[in-house]
Motif scaffolding. Structure first.
Motif, PDB file in Angstrom:
ATOM      1  N   UNK A 343      43.608  31.419 114.055  1.00  0.00           N
ATOM      2  CA  UNK A 343      44.241  30.606 113.018  1.00  0.00           C
ATOM      3  C   UNK A 343      45.635  30.170 113.449  1.00  0.00           C
ATOM      4  N   UNK A 344      45.961  28.920 113.159  1.00  0.00           N
ATOM      5  CA  UNK A 344      47.346  28.493 113.337  1.00  0.00           C
ATOM      6  C   UNK A 344      48.126  28.777 112.059  1.00  0.00           C
ATOM      7  N   UNK A 345      49.383  28.396 112.050  1.00  0.00           N
ATOM      8  CA  UNK A 345      50.231  28.727 110.899  1.00  0.00           C
ATOM      9  C   UNK A 345      49.713  28.102 109.612  1.00  0.00           C
ATOM     10  N   UNK A 346      49.335  26.834 109.664  1.00  0.00           N
ATOM     11  CA  UNK A 346      48.883  26.168 108.449  1.00  0.00           C
ATOM     12  C   UNK A 346      47.554  26.749 107.967  1.00  0.00           C
ATOM     13  N   UNK A 347      46.698  27.134 108.907  1.00  0.00           N
ATOM     14  CA  UNK A 347      45.427  27.760 108.516  1.00  0.00           C
ATOM     15  C   UNK A 347      45.683  29.013 107.686  1.00  0.00           C
ATOM     16  N   UNK A 348      46.604  29.851 108.141  1.00  0.00           N
ATOM     17  CA  UNK A 348      46.880  31.096 107.417  1.00  0.00           C
ATOM     18  C   UNK A 348      47.472  30.811 106.045  1.00  0.00           C
ATOM     19  N   UNK A 349      48.365  29.832 105.974  1.00  0.00           N
ATOM     20  CA  UNK A 349      48.969  29.482 104.688  1.00  0.00           C
ATOM     21  C   UNK A 349      47.908  28.934 103.741  1.00  0.00           C
ATOM     22  N   UNK A 350      47.060  28.045 104.235  1.00  0.00           N
ATOM     23  CA  UNK A 350      46.030  27.450 103.382  1.00  0.00           C
ATOM     24  C   UNK A 350      45.012  28.487 102.923  1.00  0.00           C
ATOM     25  N   UNK A 351      44.639  29.403 103.810  1.00  0.00           N
ATOM     26  CA  UNK A 351      43.693  30.452 103.412  1.00  0.00           C
ATOM     27  C   UNK A 351      44.292  31.326 102.315  1.00  0.00           C
ATOM     28  N   UNK A 352      45.587  31.629 102.412  1.00  0.00           N
ATOM     29  CA  UNK A 352      46.220  32.440 101.368  1.00  0.00           C
ATOM     30  C   UNK A 352      46.268  31.678 100.039  1.00  0.00           C
ATOM     31  N   UNK A 353      46.590  30.386 100.106  1.00  0.00           N
ATOM     32  CA  UNK A 353      46.630  29.581  98.873  1.00  0.00           C
ATOM     33  C   UNK A 353      45.247  29.526  98.239  1.00  0.00           C
ATOM     34  N   UNK A 354      44.230  29.304  99.053  1.00  0.00           N
ATOM     35  CA  UNK A 354      42.854  29.277  98.535  1.00  0.00           C
ATOM     36  C   UNK A 354      42.496  30.597  97.865  1.00  0.00           C
ATOM     37  N   UNK A 355      42.876  31.709  98.501  1.00  0.00           N
ATOM     38  CA  UNK A 355      42.594  33.019  97.936  1.00  0.00           C
ATOM     39  C   UNK A 355      43.332  33.229  96.613  1.00  0.00           C
ATOM     40  N   UNK A 356      44.616  32.811  96.581  1.00  0.00           N
ATOM     41  CA  UNK A 356      45.374  32.970  95.341  1.00  0.00           C
ATOM     42  C   UNK A 356      44.769  32.137  94.210  1.00  0.00           C
ATOM     43  N   UNK A 357      44.310  30.939  94.533  1.00  0.00           N
ATOM     44  CA  UNK A 357      43.676  30.103  93.509  1.00  0.00           C
ATOM     45  C   UNK A 357      42.406  30.782  92.988  1.00  0.00           C
ATOM     46  N   UNK A 358      41.650  31.389  93.894  1.00  0.00           N
ATOM     47  CA  UNK A 358      40.429  32.091  93.477  1.00  0.00           C
ATOM     48  C   UNK A 358      40.769  33.287  92.586  1.00  0.00           C
ATOM     49  N   UNK A 359      41.809  34.037  92.970  1.00  0.00           N
ATOM     50  CA  UNK A 359      42.224  35.187  92.160  1.00  0.00           C
ATOM     51  C   UNK A 359      42.680  34.728  90.780  1.00  0.00           C
ATOM     52  N   UNK A 360      43.463  33.641  90.737  1.00  0.00           N
ATOM     53  CA  UNK A 360      43.954  33.137  89.453  1.00  0.00           C
ATOM     54  C   UNK A 360      42.793  32.673  88.581  1.00  0.00           C
ATOM     55  N   UNK A 361      41.823  32.007  89.181  1.00  0.00           N
ATOM     56  CA  UNK A 361      40.662  31.553  88.413  1.00  0.00           C
ATOM     57  C   UNK A 361      39.876  32.742  87.851  1.00  0.00           C
TER      58      UNK A 361
END
Length: 854
Positions: A343-361
């Motif tokens: 993973x590059x830097x943006x990949x890691x950031x995007x994966x974390x954002x996706x995970x947080x959105x899933x947790x919030x949902x």
């Protein structure tokens, strides 16, 4: 069935392949690689979950580590206890994790590599930041799986609000792959994630304006951003980290190096031992003592420097030869959807954002269902309160609770059901879910009927009735809000930003690792000022360098000032000017060539004797330096190929070899010229192919021939005759090489033993064939003594004359007029009885220097 037929034949290759793949995937998924979502490996996740199950939050008291390890082993992690304890210990070490997750009490090891105390002696609890990792775990935010014996459930991932993979990093070796992820600053990471939430199409370069580079728990200085940029763009790169060191000077002008920060994962005790070892073996010179003065207030390593050494040079060698400078290979491999990915830097950031959105949902959906369930019950209570007398009458008339429940569900307490549905239909339908539903033909659900039957009598007061109505109004607003969140990704992304902002305000801090834009491969010369120095080498082999301004310019005929303090029967034999950055090619009288950077020569005052050159070079005691060449750069191929070195020996032999043959330094030196028995090398000069060569002998003869008459030879050649000597007691005392264009202002200077000297135009020395006897350059008498030196000088030069007693006089050449070749010359220096001139060196006059007479 016979036993023989129960044996199933299997191809051993297929079986081994299948077994190895199963093992590999088990190591990759269940042991070595972190999950991109929470940045944890299974053992870390189980330790944190086990401590959470024991209610060991930061608010609670510490509990024995053995109790925690037993909890994790017995319930979730069926491996050795050391693996669990070591994991917990590392999560408590502030030099191992940028943001420790466990609060340890007791001996949890040290930066010196000391082992922690046994688990029965230490205690632990969770750090406050761990609450952000474990929060919302009870709100169906993540999936759970069965533990190893299918008796309990454990989370597959933790619903962290902390981007733990980025802020704490990870390392591990799997099968066929490995990961090595660097820690980063939480404040920077949060700013970068928020920027990505606001602008999903953000580039990695734009993201690097927020997340600038890794941030290590032990601080240090990151040198160069090229490797960091490559790691951020590709997931693979190289980060170079240096410890923080400061050079201090005490009241006695003694320098010392103070190390206050060391690179990440470097063992402090090993570093100190390595420095001491290199100093004892002589690989790093200039260190007199190494001490570890670290205490509870911080790290402090003191390295004392010898008086004749430069701390900046010693520090450069420490960076080069010790772990004080360490490089880290970045390899961002993590599990994404159960599969390892780089993973590059943006990949890691995007994966974390996706995970947080899933947790919030999932959290919002859980809270919505909980709110709907409560609203469903409240609606039943409101119905009962609206028909309070009728409900009471129904309950009193029922023979059993089941009869009462059925009566309530059927609406037996309602006289006019049409009026009831007109009033309560919307409410009843609004709060229904798949689990909470009013069956057809019924008025209330089973859950509502049970709640009415379980209602306490105090709820029948007027105040309690108002509270129920207020609670229902509030829960209606909550339901609307939660539904709005589920329907709007914008609101979900705003929640991600709000929660991260709270995390940043609560746990964010300043960077510990400084970022330097300089290249990590900074050379030692970058740390040394490019200044001219006087280099002196005595007859017994003592060498030093001294600032030029320590020597005073004097008028011709002065007695001079004390130069070097030399031992008995020792005197300065070589004295010349060079820049600190130059390469110095040193040629011995036996024909060997050695290399030295000028700054590697110990610095000393004019009165100091210097240091034995054998301690600096791999030089035999019976050999000594006879010639030198200062070269600015040994890597410039064009310069190397266009220049040569001309050698001259005491017996009149000359040899020319390309400079390129001497451009590859070796620690033990190389053969520069083959010296015949009874002969010695006396001089070596750098030429450009069009030079004129001058040789002078002890008996006053000099020869002038063109360089082209000497052909290029190999390094090991002996050479050809340059001048014919006058008898066995005659010998060559010097060689000069001049160029018509470059040295048009030069004149030939000869100096005799008794201090006589003269300057003559070099055109007065006619060109002859190489190998002849030459012409007379000075009439040698008892008054003049034998010739000792031949130099090329101009009016812009100074002359340094050194006698055998160590007296040095510096005089300007513009005080000495140009004379004819046949003249006797003038006195240059007054000598004491039994004293004689030992050496003569040419010095460039400094522009701001003024004459001074002692």
């Amino acid at each position: 069935m016979p036993d023989s037929q129960r044996i199933i034949p299997v191809n051993i290759e297929d079986q081994m392949k299948s077994a190895y793949i199963d093992y590999s995937m088990s190591v990759i998924v269940s042991r070595a690689l972190p999950d991109v979502r929470d940045g944890l490996k299974p053992v870390h996740r189980r330790v944190l979950f086990g401590m959470d199950e024991l209610s060991l939050s930061f608010r609670s008291a510490h509990k024995k580590s053995a109790r925690i390890v037993g909890e994790v082993l017995g319930k979730y992690h069926p491996h050795g206890d050391s693996s669990v304890y070591d994991t917990m210990v590392r999560m408590a070490q502030d030099w191992s994790l940028r943001y420790p997750l466990v609060d340890g009490q007791g001996n949890f090891g040290s930066m010196d590599g000391d082992s922690p105390a046994a688990m029965r002696y230490t205690e632990a609890r969770l750090q406050r930041i761990s609450d952000e990792i474990l929060g919302d775990l009870d709100k169906d935010t993540v999936d759970f799986q069965l533990n190893f014996d299918d008796t309990l459930k454990e989370p597959t991932v933790l619903p962290t609000k902390i981007p733990n993979l980025l802020v704490n990093g990870a390392s591990g070796i799997a099968v066929g792959m490995a990961t090595n992820m660097m820690p980063h600053n939480l404040t920077e990471v949060v700013d970068g994630i928020i920027a990505t939430v606001d602008k999903p199409e953000i580039t990695i370069d734009e993201l690097m304006q927020f997340i600038k580079a890794p941030d290590f728990p032990t601080g240090g200085i990151i040198y160069g951003v090229d490797g960091v940029r490559e790691a951020f763009h590709t997931g693979r790169g190289r980060v170079v980290l240096r410890g923080r060191a400061e050079i201090k000077v005490d009241d006695n002008d003694r320098e010392s190096i103070i190390i206050s920060e060391i690179p990440f994962q470097v063992n402090k005790a090993v570093l100190v031992a390595k420095i001491a070892e290199l100093a004892n073996e002589g690989k790093i010179t200039g260190i007199s003592d190494v001490r570890d003065e670290s205490d509870r207030d911080g790290l402090r390593i003191v390295i004392e420097i010898k008086r004749d050494a430069m701390a900046s040079i010693v520090l450069s060698y420490l960076y080069k030869y010790t772990p004080l400078q360490t490089s880290y290979g970045v390899n961002n491999v993590a599990l994404v959807g159960g599969r390892p990915m780089t993973l590059n830097l943006k990949d890691m950031v995007e994966e974390f954002i996706t995970f947080r959105l899933e947790v919030i949902q999932r959290r919002t959906r859980y809270e919505l269902n909980k709110a709907l369930a409560r609203a469903h019950i409240l609606i039943g209570l409101l119905v009962a309160l609206d028909y309070l007398d009728e409900v009471i009458a129904l309950i009193r008339a029922s023979s059993t609770p089941d009869d009462a429940r059925e009566g309530l569900m059927n609406g037996d307490f309602i006289d006019d059901k049409d009026a009831f549905w007109a009033k309560f239909k919307d409410l009843v339908e609004e709060a229904q879910t798949e689990e909470l539903v009013v069956l057809p033909g019924k008025v209330l659900s089973e859950q509502q009927a049970r709640a009415i039957l379980e209602m306490r009598l105090q709820k029948l007061t007027g105040l309690e009735l108002d509270k129920i109505r207020e609670e229902y109004a509030e829960i209606r607003e909550l339901i609307d809000s939660l539904r709005a969140i589920l329907e709007s990704e914008t609101l979900q992304r705003n929640i991600v930003k709000e929660e991260l902002t709270e995390v940043k305000q609560r746990y964010g801090d300043e960077r510990r690792s400084e970022i330097s834009l300089d290249t990590a491969d900074i050379s030692i010369t970058d740390m040394i000022p490019d200044e001219d120095v006087v280099v002196t080498i005595s007859k017994l082999g003592y060498i030093k360098r001294t600032p030029v301004d320590e020597y005073r310019t004097q008028t011709r005929g002065g007695r001079g000032s004390r130069g070097s303090k030399t031992r008995n029967e020792d005197f300065v034999e070589h004295l010349f000017i060079a820049s600190n950055h130059n390469y110095l090619l040193l040629f011995t009288e036996q024909g060997r060539c050695h290399w030295l950077r000028i700054y590697e020569i110990p610095e000393a005052s004019k009165q100091s004797a210097g240091r034995v050159i054998q301690n600096i070079l791999a030089l035999p005691k019976e050999d000594k330096i006879r010639a030198y060449i200062s070269v600015a750069d040994l890597t410039d191929e064009e310069f190397l190929n266009e220049h040569s070195i001309i050698f001259a020996t005491k017996k009149g032999v000359v040899k020319k070899t390309s400079l390129e043959a001497y451009s590859r330094p070796r620690s033990n030196g190389i053969n520069a010229i083959t010296i015949n028995d009874g002969d010695q090398l006396i001089e070596a000069r750098l030429t450009n192919g069009s030079s004129h060569v001058f040789l002078a002998t002890r008996k006053g003869q000099a020869i002038h021939f063109e360089e082209s008459t000497v052909r290029n030879m190999g390094r090991t050649a002996a050479g050809v005759r340059g001048i014919t000597l006058n008898g066995e007691d005659d010998e060559v005392v010097g060689m000069v090489t001049l160029d018509h264009e470059l040295d048009a202002d030069k004149t030939i200077l000869v100096v005799s033993e008794q201090g006589m000297g003269k300057r003559s135009d070099w055109s007065e020395y006619r060109i002859t064939n190489r190998g002849g006897k030459g012409v007379r350059t000075m009439q040698v008498t008892d008054k003049t003594g034998m010739l000792v030196s031949l130099k090329a000088v101009s009016d812009d030069d100074d002359l340094m004359i050194t006698n055998r007693s160590g007296i040095v006089i510096r005089m300007s050449m513009d005080n000495l007029r140009v004379m004819g070749r046949s003249t006797q010359g003038v006195r240059l220096i007054k000598l004491e009885k039994k004293d004689a001139i030992a050496d003569v060196a040419v010095v460039r006059i400094e522009e701001d220097e003024e004459g001074e007479e002692e």
